[in-house]
Design an enzyme around this catalytic site. Sequence first.
Site, PDB file in Angstrom:
ATOM      1  N   THR A 110       8.836   3.530  -3.274  1.00 26.29           N
ATOM      2  CA  THR A 110       8.391   4.275  -4.445  1.00 26.29           C
ATOM      3  C   THR A 110       9.263   5.503  -4.669  1.00 26.29           C
ATOM      4  OG1 THR A 110       6.165   3.444  -4.070  1.00 26.29           O
ATOM      5  CG2 THR A 110       6.380   5.329  -5.549  1.00 26.29           C
TER       6      THR A 110
ATOM      7  N   SER B 288       0.834  -1.200   0.000  1.00 25.23           N
ATOM      8  CA  SER B 288       0.000   0.000   0.000  1.00 25.23           C
ATOM      9  C   SER B 288       0.868   1.249   0.000  1.00 25.23           C
ATOM     10  CB  SER B 288      -0.925   0.032   1.218  1.00 25.23           C
ATOM     11  OG  SER B 288      -1.664   1.238   1.233  1.00 25.23           O
TER      12      SER B 288
ATOM     13  N   VAL C  17       7.371   1.857   4.408  1.00 21.65           N
ATOM     14  CA  VAL C  17       8.313   1.170   3.522  1.00 21.65           C
ATOM     15  C   VAL C  17       7.868   1.318   2.064  1.00 21.65           C
ATOM     16  CG1 VAL C  17       9.399  -1.043   2.953  1.00 21.65           C
ATOM     17  CG2 VAL C  17       9.015  -0.428   5.337  1.00 21.65           C
ATOM     18  N   CYS C  18       6.572   1.257   1.812  1.00 19.98           N
ATOM     19  CA  CYS C  18       6.068   1.414   0.443  1.00 19.98           C
ATOM     20  C   CYS C  18       6.346   2.820  -0.079  1.00 19.98           C
ATOM     21  CB  CYS C  18       4.578   1.109   0.393  1.00 19.98           C
ATOM     22  SG  CYS C  18       4.159  -0.585   0.858  1.00 19.98           S
ATOM     23  N   ASP C  19       6.156   3.802   0.767  1.00 14.46           N
ATOM     24  CA  ASP C  19       6.470   5.190   0.442  1.00 14.46           C
ATOM     25  C   ASP C  19       7.950   5.302   0.079  1.00 14.46           C
ATOM     26  OD1 ASP C  19       7.694   7.844   1.375  1.00 14.46           O
ATOM     27  OD2 ASP C  19       5.575   8.354   1.551  1.00 14.46           O
TER      28      ASP C  19
END
Length: 166
Positions: free
Chosen positions: A64, A54, A59-61
Amino acid sequence: MANVTFKGNPITLLGNEVKVGDVAPEFTVLANDLSPVTVEDLKGNVTVISVIPSIDTGVCDAQTRRFNEEAAQLAGVRIVTISVDLPFAQKRWCGAAGIDNVQTLSDHRELSFGKAFGVAIEELRLLTRSVFVLDTDGKVVYTEYVPEATDHPNYEAAILAAKALV
C-alpha cells in the site's frame, strides 16, 4: 484458475479468474465513509486495483505504501487498495501511515469484489494478493494473481501497464 498458495499451503479461490481483455465485472465495496463504490465509479480514470489480504500485515503495508508513492507521480491514474478490513480500520491505518494518494476500499460485507475477480480465499475469508489495471472504460489491461499470497506483486509491471494508458 490461478494456482495460489498462502504460506506455502494451497488455497481455494472463489469466483472466476479475470483475464486481460475482459470487461471488469460488477462489484460493490465500501469506502471509508461507508458509501458504496462500484466498478462504474472507477470508469473515466485509468485505475490500478491493488488487492491485499489485510492492511495490518507487513507485505500489505509495504504494498500500500509503494502504490501510494507511485500514485503521487502518476497523473491521470487512480490507485485503490481493496481488502476485507473494516472501513474504520482502513481509515485509521491510512491516517497513521500518512497514506493520502491511494483510496482504500473494503470488501468485508459480501466479498463482492473478491468473488467477481476470483480473489476471495475460501479457507480464510480474505482476498489473495493481486493487482489489476483497468482502462478508462473498465476494460482489464493487466492482471497479476501473485502465486504465493505472502509475496510482493510485480510493482513495476503494473505501473508500466498504467503508464501506457495515459
